[in-house]
Write an enzyme that holds these catalytic residues in place. Structure first.
Site, short mmCIF file in Angstrom:
data_model
loop_
_atom_site.label_atom_id
_atom_site.label_comp_id
_atom_site.label_asym_id
_atom_site.label_seq_id
_atom_site.Cartn_x
_atom_site.Cartn_y
_atom_site.Cartn_z
N GLU A 90 46.26 -7.87 120.36
CA GLU A 90 46.83 -7.24 119.03
C GLU A 90 48.10 -7.39 118.68
O GLU A 90 49.02 -7.45 119.62
CB GLU A 90 46.35 -5.94 119.08
N CYS A 125 55.71 -6.65 116.80
CA CYS A 125 55.34 -6.18 118.39
C CYS A 125 54.07 -7.13 118.80
O CYS A 125 53.41 -6.87 118.28
CB CYS A 125 54.93 -4.68 118.40
N CYS A 132 45.99 -6.18 130.90
CA CYS A 132 47.39 -6.28 131.75
C CYS A 132 46.91 -5.76 133.11
O CYS A 132 45.98 -4.82 133.34
CB CYS A 132 48.32 -5.05 131.42
N CYS A 136 49.30 0.89 134.61
CA CYS A 136 49.84 2.16 134.15
C CYS A 136 48.88 3.11 133.66
O CYS A 136 48.03 2.64 132.72
CB CYS A 136 51.05 1.99 133.34
N CYS A 139 48.35 4.03 129.66
CA CYS A 139 48.58 3.07 128.69
C CYS A 139 47.23 2.52 128.35
O CYS A 139 46.46 1.95 129.39
CB CYS A 139 49.47 1.77 129.30
N CYS A 356 48.51 -0.77 120.55
CA CYS A 356 47.52 -0.52 121.69
C CYS A 356 47.87 0.93 122.32
O CYS A 356 47.85 0.99 123.63
CB CYS A 356 47.44 -1.69 122.51
#
Ligand code: SAH
Ligand code: SF4
Length: 366
Positions: A90, A125, A132, A136, A139, A356
Protein backbone atom coordinates in the site's frame (compact mmCIF):
# COMPACT_ATOMS: atom_id res chain seq x y z
CA UNK A 1 9.62 -6.79 -18.21
CA UNK A 2 8.52 -3.83 -16.12
CA UNK A 3 9.70 -0.64 -17.78
CA UNK A 4 10.22 1.12 -14.42
CA UNK A 5 12.77 -1.54 -13.49
CA UNK A 6 15.16 -0.24 -16.15
CA UNK A 7 17.64 2.54 -15.61
CA UNK A 8 18.57 4.73 -18.57
CA UNK A 9 21.59 2.55 -19.49
CA UNK A 10 19.53 -0.63 -19.45
CA UNK A 11 16.84 1.03 -21.53
CA UNK A 12 19.47 2.22 -23.99
CA UNK A 13 20.92 -1.27 -24.38
CA UNK A 14 17.46 -2.75 -24.82
CA UNK A 15 16.78 -0.34 -27.66
CA UNK A 16 20.15 -1.15 -29.16
CA UNK A 17 19.14 -4.82 -29.15
CA UNK A 18 16.00 -3.75 -30.97
CA UNK A 19 18.19 -1.89 -33.51
CA UNK A 20 16.84 1.46 -32.47
CA UNK A 21 18.99 4.59 -32.17
CA UNK A 22 20.09 5.68 -28.69
CA UNK A 23 18.04 8.87 -28.74
CA UNK A 24 14.91 6.75 -28.65
CA UNK A 25 15.82 5.70 -25.12
CA UNK A 26 15.90 9.34 -24.10
CA UNK A 27 12.52 9.94 -25.70
CA UNK A 28 11.02 7.01 -23.82
CA UNK A 29 12.63 8.16 -20.58
CA UNK A 30 11.16 11.62 -20.97
CA UNK A 31 7.78 10.20 -21.89
CA UNK A 32 7.79 8.04 -18.77
CA UNK A 33 9.16 10.45 -16.21
CA UNK A 34 8.40 13.92 -17.57
CA UNK A 35 5.09 13.38 -19.33
CA UNK A 36 4.11 10.49 -17.04
CA UNK A 37 2.91 8.28 -19.91
CA UNK A 38 1.86 4.81 -18.86
CA UNK A 39 0.97 3.11 -22.08
CA UNK A 40 2.81 2.74 -25.40
CA UNK A 41 0.07 4.52 -27.41
CA UNK A 42 0.84 7.74 -25.58
CA UNK A 43 4.34 7.88 -27.05
CA UNK A 44 3.14 9.55 -30.25
CA UNK A 45 6.66 10.80 -31.02
CA UNK A 46 7.81 7.21 -31.59
CA UNK A 47 7.30 5.15 -34.73
CA UNK A 48 4.34 2.81 -34.60
CA UNK A 49 6.56 -0.25 -34.98
CA UNK A 50 8.48 0.70 -31.84
CA UNK A 51 5.32 1.33 -29.88
CA UNK A 52 4.12 -2.12 -30.86
CA UNK A 53 7.38 -3.64 -29.74
CA UNK A 54 7.09 -1.85 -26.41
CA UNK A 55 3.56 -3.14 -26.00
CA UNK A 56 4.72 -6.66 -26.70
CA UNK A 57 7.77 -6.74 -24.44
CA UNK A 58 7.27 -4.19 -21.69
CA UNK A 59 4.72 -3.73 -18.95
CA UNK A 60 3.80 -0.30 -17.67
CA UNK A 61 2.16 -1.24 -14.42
CA UNK A 62 3.37 -3.85 -11.95
CA UNK A 63 0.12 -3.94 -10.03
CA UNK A 64 -3.61 -3.51 -10.16
CA UNK A 65 -5.52 -1.30 -7.77
CA UNK A 66 -7.24 -3.66 -5.38
CA UNK A 67 -8.99 -0.89 -3.53
CA UNK A 68 -8.51 2.61 -2.27
CA UNK A 69 -9.79 4.48 0.73
CA UNK A 70 -10.17 8.17 1.38
CA UNK A 71 -10.08 9.49 4.93
CA UNK A 72 -13.23 11.20 6.09
CA UNK A 73 -11.55 14.60 5.97
CA UNK A 74 -10.68 13.91 2.34
CA UNK A 75 -7.00 14.73 2.71
CA UNK A 76 -5.53 11.25 2.85
CA UNK A 77 -5.83 8.49 0.31
CA UNK A 78 -4.57 4.98 0.79
CA UNK A 79 -4.27 2.70 -2.22
CA UNK A 80 -3.93 -1.02 -1.91
CA UNK A 81 -2.07 -2.49 -4.87
CA UNK A 82 -2.07 -6.14 -5.85
CA UNK A 83 1.17 -7.47 -7.32
CA UNK A 84 1.18 -10.20 -10.00
CA UNK A 85 2.04 -12.80 -7.35
CA UNK A 86 -0.97 -11.60 -5.36
CA UNK A 87 0.94 -9.88 -2.57
CA UNK A 88 -0.60 -6.63 -1.44
CA UNK A 89 1.27 -3.41 -0.83
CA UNK A 90 0.00 0.00 0.00
CA UNK A 91 0.91 3.61 -0.55
CA UNK A 92 -0.60 6.67 1.04
CA UNK A 93 -0.97 10.19 -0.25
CA UNK A 94 -1.28 12.90 2.37
CA UNK A 95 -2.41 16.30 1.31
CA UNK A 96 -1.90 18.73 4.11
CA UNK A 97 -0.63 21.96 5.40
CA UNK A 98 -2.57 24.28 3.20
CA UNK A 99 -4.42 26.49 5.66
CA UNK A 100 -7.04 27.19 3.05
CA UNK A 101 -8.00 23.59 2.64
CA UNK A 102 -7.48 22.30 6.12
CA UNK A 103 -9.09 24.59 8.66
CA UNK A 104 -9.01 21.91 11.36
CA UNK A 105 -5.25 21.72 11.37
CA UNK A 106 -4.84 25.45 11.02
CA UNK A 107 -6.97 25.97 14.08
CA UNK A 108 -4.85 23.51 16.04
CA UNK A 109 -1.55 25.12 15.10
CA UNK A 110 -2.05 28.53 13.55
CA UNK A 111 1.50 29.76 13.89
CA UNK A 112 3.65 26.72 14.15
CA UNK A 113 6.83 26.48 12.16
CA UNK A 114 5.62 23.19 10.87
CA UNK A 115 2.42 24.62 9.49
CA UNK A 116 4.21 27.21 7.44
CA UNK A 117 6.71 24.72 6.09
CA UNK A 118 3.96 22.30 5.32
CA UNK A 119 1.91 24.56 3.14
CA UNK A 120 0.56 22.73 0.14
CA UNK A 121 2.49 19.58 0.76
CA UNK A 122 1.63 16.43 -1.10
CA UNK A 123 3.51 13.74 0.73
CA UNK A 124 3.64 10.21 -0.56
CA UNK A 125 4.33 7.33 1.77
CA UNK A 126 5.52 4.29 -0.18
CA UNK A 127 6.39 0.65 0.43
CA UNK A 128 9.72 -1.07 -0.19
CA UNK A 129 8.70 -4.63 0.67
CA UNK A 130 5.55 -6.73 0.82
CA UNK A 131 5.40 -7.37 4.55
CA UNK A 132 8.45 -6.92 6.76
CA UNK A 133 10.92 -9.24 8.45
CA UNK A 134 11.71 -6.99 11.42
CA UNK A 135 8.77 -7.99 13.58
CA UNK A 136 8.21 -4.79 15.57
CA UNK A 137 5.31 -5.82 17.78
CA UNK A 138 3.31 -2.60 17.47
CA UNK A 139 3.43 -2.54 13.67
CA UNK A 140 0.72 -3.96 11.42
CA UNK A 141 3.27 -4.83 8.73
CA UNK A 142 5.57 -6.47 11.25
CA UNK A 143 2.66 -8.56 12.47
CA UNK A 144 2.09 -9.96 8.98
CA UNK A 145 5.69 -11.09 8.46
CA UNK A 146 7.94 -10.91 5.40
CA UNK A 147 6.59 -11.71 1.93
CA UNK A 148 9.21 -10.36 -0.44
CA UNK A 149 11.36 -7.41 -1.51
CA UNK A 150 9.92 -5.03 -4.06
CA UNK A 151 11.95 -4.37 -7.19
CA UNK A 152 13.14 -0.83 -7.87
CA UNK A 153 10.47 -0.55 -10.55
CA UNK A 154 7.71 -1.61 -8.17
CA UNK A 155 8.84 1.13 -5.80
CA UNK A 156 9.05 3.73 -8.59
CA UNK A 157 5.66 2.74 -10.00
CA UNK A 158 3.91 3.66 -6.72
CA UNK A 159 5.20 7.19 -7.14
CA UNK A 160 4.24 7.36 -10.80
CA UNK A 161 0.72 6.21 -9.98
CA UNK A 162 0.13 9.13 -7.64
CA UNK A 163 2.12 11.56 -9.78
CA UNK A 164 -0.33 10.91 -12.61
CA UNK A 165 -3.32 11.29 -10.32
CA UNK A 166 -2.04 14.62 -9.01
CA UNK A 167 -1.11 15.83 -12.48
CA UNK A 168 -4.76 15.50 -13.49
CA UNK A 169 -5.58 18.20 -10.94
CA UNK A 170 -2.50 20.30 -11.70
CA UNK A 171 -0.67 19.21 -8.59
CA UNK A 172 2.50 17.24 -7.98
CA UNK A 173 4.18 15.15 -5.33
CA UNK A 174 6.30 17.36 -3.06
CA UNK A 175 7.73 14.80 -0.60
CA UNK A 176 8.35 11.08 -0.65
CA UNK A 177 8.77 9.11 2.56
CA UNK A 178 9.78 5.45 2.68
CA UNK A 179 7.46 4.72 5.56
CA UNK A 180 4.98 2.35 3.99
CA UNK A 181 5.32 -1.41 4.26
CA UNK A 182 8.77 -2.86 4.72
CA UNK A 183 12.24 -1.98 5.90
CA UNK A 184 14.01 0.06 3.18
CA UNK A 185 17.52 -0.82 4.44
CA UNK A 186 16.71 -4.53 4.29
CA UNK A 187 16.10 -3.92 0.57
CA UNK A 188 18.90 -1.41 0.24
CA UNK A 189 19.93 -1.71 -3.40
CA UNK A 190 16.45 -1.65 -4.88
CA UNK A 191 15.44 1.25 -2.66
CA UNK A 192 18.47 3.33 -3.65
CA UNK A 193 17.98 2.47 -7.31
CA UNK A 194 14.42 3.75 -7.01
CA UNK A 195 15.71 6.95 -5.39
CA UNK A 196 18.26 7.41 -8.17
CA UNK A 197 15.70 6.80 -10.90
CA UNK A 198 13.25 9.29 -9.42
CA UNK A 199 16.05 11.78 -8.79
CA UNK A 200 17.38 11.70 -12.37
CA UNK A 201 17.59 15.23 -13.76
CA UNK A 202 16.57 14.09 -17.25
CA UNK A 203 13.60 12.21 -15.86
CA UNK A 204 11.30 12.79 -12.90
CA UNK A 205 13.91 15.07 -11.32
CA UNK A 206 12.65 14.68 -7.76
CA UNK A 207 15.08 16.47 -5.42
CA UNK A 208 17.12 14.25 -3.08
CA UNK A 209 16.28 16.42 -0.09
CA UNK A 210 12.60 15.78 -0.55
CA UNK A 211 13.00 12.05 0.16
CA UNK A 212 13.02 10.63 3.68
CA UNK A 213 14.14 7.09 4.35
CA UNK A 214 12.98 5.60 7.60
CA UNK A 215 14.84 2.63 9.04
CA UNK A 216 14.40 0.36 12.01
CA UNK A 217 18.12 0.94 12.63
CA UNK A 218 20.22 -1.49 10.58
CA UNK A 219 23.69 -0.27 11.55
CA UNK A 220 25.83 -1.40 8.56
CA UNK A 221 23.36 0.13 6.15
CA UNK A 222 23.22 3.41 8.10
CA UNK A 223 27.01 3.57 7.75
CA UNK A 224 26.88 2.71 4.08
CA UNK A 225 24.24 5.37 3.55
CA UNK A 226 26.47 7.88 5.35
CA UNK A 227 29.45 6.94 3.18
CA UNK A 228 27.40 7.50 0.06
CA UNK A 229 26.82 11.05 1.30
CA UNK A 230 23.36 11.24 -0.11
CA UNK A 231 21.27 14.33 0.48
CA UNK A 232 18.25 12.16 1.29
CA UNK A 233 16.82 12.64 4.82
CA UNK A 234 17.32 9.85 7.32
CA UNK A 235 14.85 8.87 10.03
CA UNK A 236 15.51 6.20 12.65
CA UNK A 237 12.71 4.37 14.43
CA UNK A 238 13.96 4.32 17.99
CA UNK A 239 10.87 4.08 20.22
CA UNK A 240 12.86 3.20 23.37
CA UNK A 241 15.82 4.62 25.25
CA UNK A 242 16.91 1.41 26.94
CA UNK A 243 18.04 -1.85 25.27
CA UNK A 244 15.79 -4.08 27.32
CA UNK A 245 12.75 -1.94 26.69
CA UNK A 246 13.52 -1.67 23.00
CA UNK A 247 14.06 -5.40 22.67
CA UNK A 248 10.61 -6.00 24.14
CA UNK A 249 8.98 -4.18 21.22
CA UNK A 250 11.63 -4.37 18.48
CA UNK A 251 13.39 -7.72 17.94
CA UNK A 252 16.05 -5.98 15.80
CA UNK A 253 17.54 -4.66 19.02
CA UNK A 254 18.99 -8.11 19.61
CA UNK A 255 21.35 -7.49 16.69
CA UNK A 256 21.90 -3.76 16.94
CA UNK A 257 21.96 -2.12 20.34
CA UNK A 258 20.82 1.46 20.85
CA UNK A 259 24.39 2.64 21.43
CA UNK A 260 25.52 1.22 18.11
CA UNK A 261 22.55 2.75 16.29
CA UNK A 262 23.28 6.15 17.79
CA UNK A 263 26.99 5.83 17.02
CA UNK A 264 26.11 5.13 13.41
CA UNK A 265 23.86 8.19 13.47
CA UNK A 266 26.72 10.33 14.77
CA UNK A 267 28.82 9.01 11.91
CA UNK A 268 26.02 9.91 9.47
CA UNK A 269 25.89 13.48 10.78
CA UNK A 270 29.68 13.77 10.52
CA UNK A 271 29.73 12.47 6.97
CA UNK A 272 26.79 14.42 5.61
CA UNK A 273 26.36 17.44 7.87
CA UNK A 274 22.68 16.53 7.95
CA UNK A 275 20.38 16.21 10.92
CA UNK A 276 18.90 12.83 11.87
CA UNK A 277 15.25 12.37 12.81
CA UNK A 278 14.27 9.88 15.50
CA UNK A 279 10.79 8.47 15.33
CA UNK A 280 8.98 7.71 18.50
CA UNK A 281 5.55 6.07 18.63
CA UNK A 282 4.18 7.17 22.00
CA UNK A 283 2.74 4.12 23.74
CA UNK A 284 0.83 4.76 26.92
CA UNK A 285 2.75 3.63 30.00
CA UNK A 286 5.46 2.02 27.88
CA UNK A 287 7.71 4.76 26.51
CA UNK A 288 5.99 8.04 27.33
CA UNK A 289 7.10 8.92 30.86
CA UNK A 290 9.27 11.92 31.78
CA UNK A 291 11.94 9.45 32.99
CA UNK A 292 12.09 7.87 29.55
CA UNK A 293 12.26 11.31 27.94
CA UNK A 294 15.21 12.19 30.19
CA UNK A 295 17.03 8.99 29.32
CA UNK A 296 16.43 9.60 25.66
CA UNK A 297 17.73 13.15 25.93
CA UNK A 298 20.94 12.00 27.56
CA UNK A 299 21.50 9.40 24.83
CA UNK A 300 21.01 11.98 22.09
CA UNK A 301 23.09 14.69 23.72
CA UNK A 302 25.31 16.57 21.30
CA UNK A 303 23.82 14.87 18.24
CA UNK A 304 22.31 17.07 15.54
CA UNK A 305 18.84 15.58 15.64
CA UNK A 306 15.16 15.98 16.07
CA UNK A 307 12.53 13.71 17.62
CA UNK A 308 9.23 13.07 15.87
CA UNK A 309 6.79 11.74 18.42
CA UNK A 310 3.46 10.36 17.30
CA UNK A 311 0.80 8.72 19.44
CA UNK A 312 0.68 5.00 18.65
CA UNK A 313 -1.78 3.94 16.02
CA UNK A 314 -3.45 0.91 17.62
CA UNK A 315 -3.24 -2.35 15.68
CA UNK A 316 -5.07 -5.65 16.04
CA UNK A 317 -2.01 -7.62 17.11
CA UNK A 318 -0.77 -5.39 19.92
CA UNK A 319 -2.51 -4.32 23.09
CA UNK A 320 -0.60 -1.03 23.51
CA UNK A 321 -2.57 2.20 23.48
CA UNK A 322 -1.82 5.71 22.34
CA UNK A 323 -0.48 8.28 24.77
CA UNK A 324 -2.94 11.06 25.45
CA UNK A 325 -2.25 14.59 24.40
CA UNK A 326 -1.31 15.91 27.80
CA UNK A 327 1.35 13.27 28.36
CA UNK A 328 2.60 13.69 24.82
CA UNK A 329 3.11 17.39 25.45
CA UNK A 330 4.90 16.63 28.74
CA UNK A 331 7.20 14.22 26.89
CA UNK A 332 8.02 16.86 24.32
CA UNK A 333 8.66 19.48 26.98
CA UNK A 334 11.00 17.23 28.94
CA UNK A 335 13.03 16.58 25.81
CA UNK A 336 13.14 20.23 24.87
CA UNK A 337 14.22 21.29 28.34
CA UNK A 338 17.15 18.96 27.85
CA UNK A 339 17.94 20.59 24.52
CA UNK A 340 16.44 18.01 22.15
CA UNK A 341 13.96 19.44 19.65
CA UNK A 342 10.74 17.46 19.43
CA UNK A 343 7.59 17.70 17.37
CA UNK A 344 4.37 15.91 18.18
CA UNK A 345 2.77 14.68 15.02
CA UNK A 346 -0.90 14.37 14.52
CA UNK A 347 -2.29 11.12 13.26
CA UNK A 348 -3.73 11.48 9.81
CA UNK A 349 -6.11 9.21 8.06
CA UNK A 350 -6.78 7.32 11.27
CA UNK A 351 -10.11 6.14 9.90
CA UNK A 352 -8.44 4.44 6.94
CA UNK A 353 -5.47 2.94 8.80
CA UNK A 354 -3.20 5.04 6.65
CA UNK A 355 0.32 3.76 6.24
CA UNK A 356 -0.60 0.27 7.32
CA UNK A 357 -0.91 1.42 10.88
CA UNK A 358 2.31 3.30 10.47
CA UNK A 359 1.39 6.86 10.81
CA UNK A 360 4.72 8.33 11.81
CA UNK A 361 5.06 9.74 8.36
CA UNK A 362 1.62 11.21 8.29
CA UNK A 363 2.70 14.42 9.70
CA UNK A 364 1.06 17.55 10.91
CA UNK A 365 2.03 19.29 14.05
CA UNK A 366 -0.44 19.76 16.87
N1 SAH B 1 10.57 -0.08 8.42
C1 SAH B 1 10.83 1.31 8.50
C2 SAH B 1 9.86 2.16 7.71
C3 SAH B 1 8.41 1.79 7.73
S1 SAH B 1 7.58 2.04 9.23
C4 SAH B 1 10.88 1.75 9.95
O1 SAH B 1 10.47 0.99 10.81
O2 SAH B 1 11.35 2.85 10.21
C5 SAH B 1 7.39 3.80 9.34
C6 SAH B 1 7.27 4.31 10.75
O3 SAH B 1 6.01 3.96 11.32
C7 SAH B 1 8.33 3.80 11.69
O4 SAH B 1 8.83 4.84 12.49
C8 SAH B 1 7.55 2.82 12.52
O5 SAH B 1 8.17 2.56 13.75
C9 SAH B 1 6.22 3.53 12.65
N2 SAH B 1 5.10 2.69 13.08
C10 SAH B 1 4.88 1.40 12.81
N3 SAH B 1 3.74 0.98 13.39
C11 SAH B 1 3.23 2.04 14.03
C12 SAH B 1 2.07 2.25 14.82
N4 SAH B 1 1.22 1.26 15.05
N5 SAH B 1 1.85 3.49 15.32
C13 SAH B 1 2.72 4.49 15.10
N6 SAH B 1 3.83 4.37 14.36
C14 SAH B 1 4.09 3.15 13.84
FE1 SF4 C 1 9.09 -3.37 9.68
FE2 SF4 C 1 9.21 -0.75 10.16
FE3 SF4 C 1 7.04 -2.20 10.82
FE4 SF4 C 1 9.29 -2.51 12.19
S1 SF4 C 1 8.05 -0.67 12.07
S2 SF4 C 1 7.98 -4.17 11.42
S3 SF4 C 1 10.79 -2.28 10.59
S4 SF4 C 1 7.79 -1.81 8.77
Amino acid sequence: MLIYDLDIDQLTSLLKEWNEPAYRAKQIWQGLYQHLYNSPEQFTNLPKSLREKMAEHLTFSPFTVKTYLDSSDGFTRKTLFQLPDNHLIESVLMRYGDPADNPQITAAAPNSENMRGAKNRRTLCISTQAGCAMGCVFCATGQMGFKRHLTSGEIVAQVMYYARMLKDVNESVTNIVFMGMGEPFHNYDNTMEAVDRLNDADGYNFGARRFTISTVGLVPQIRRFADEKRQVNLAISLHAADDEERLAIMPVNKRYKIDDVIKACRYYVEQTGRRVTFEWALISGVNDTPEVAKRLASRLKGLMCHVNAIPLNPTAGYEGRATDRQRAVAFKETLEQAGIPCTIRMRRGIDIQAGCGQLAGSVSSV
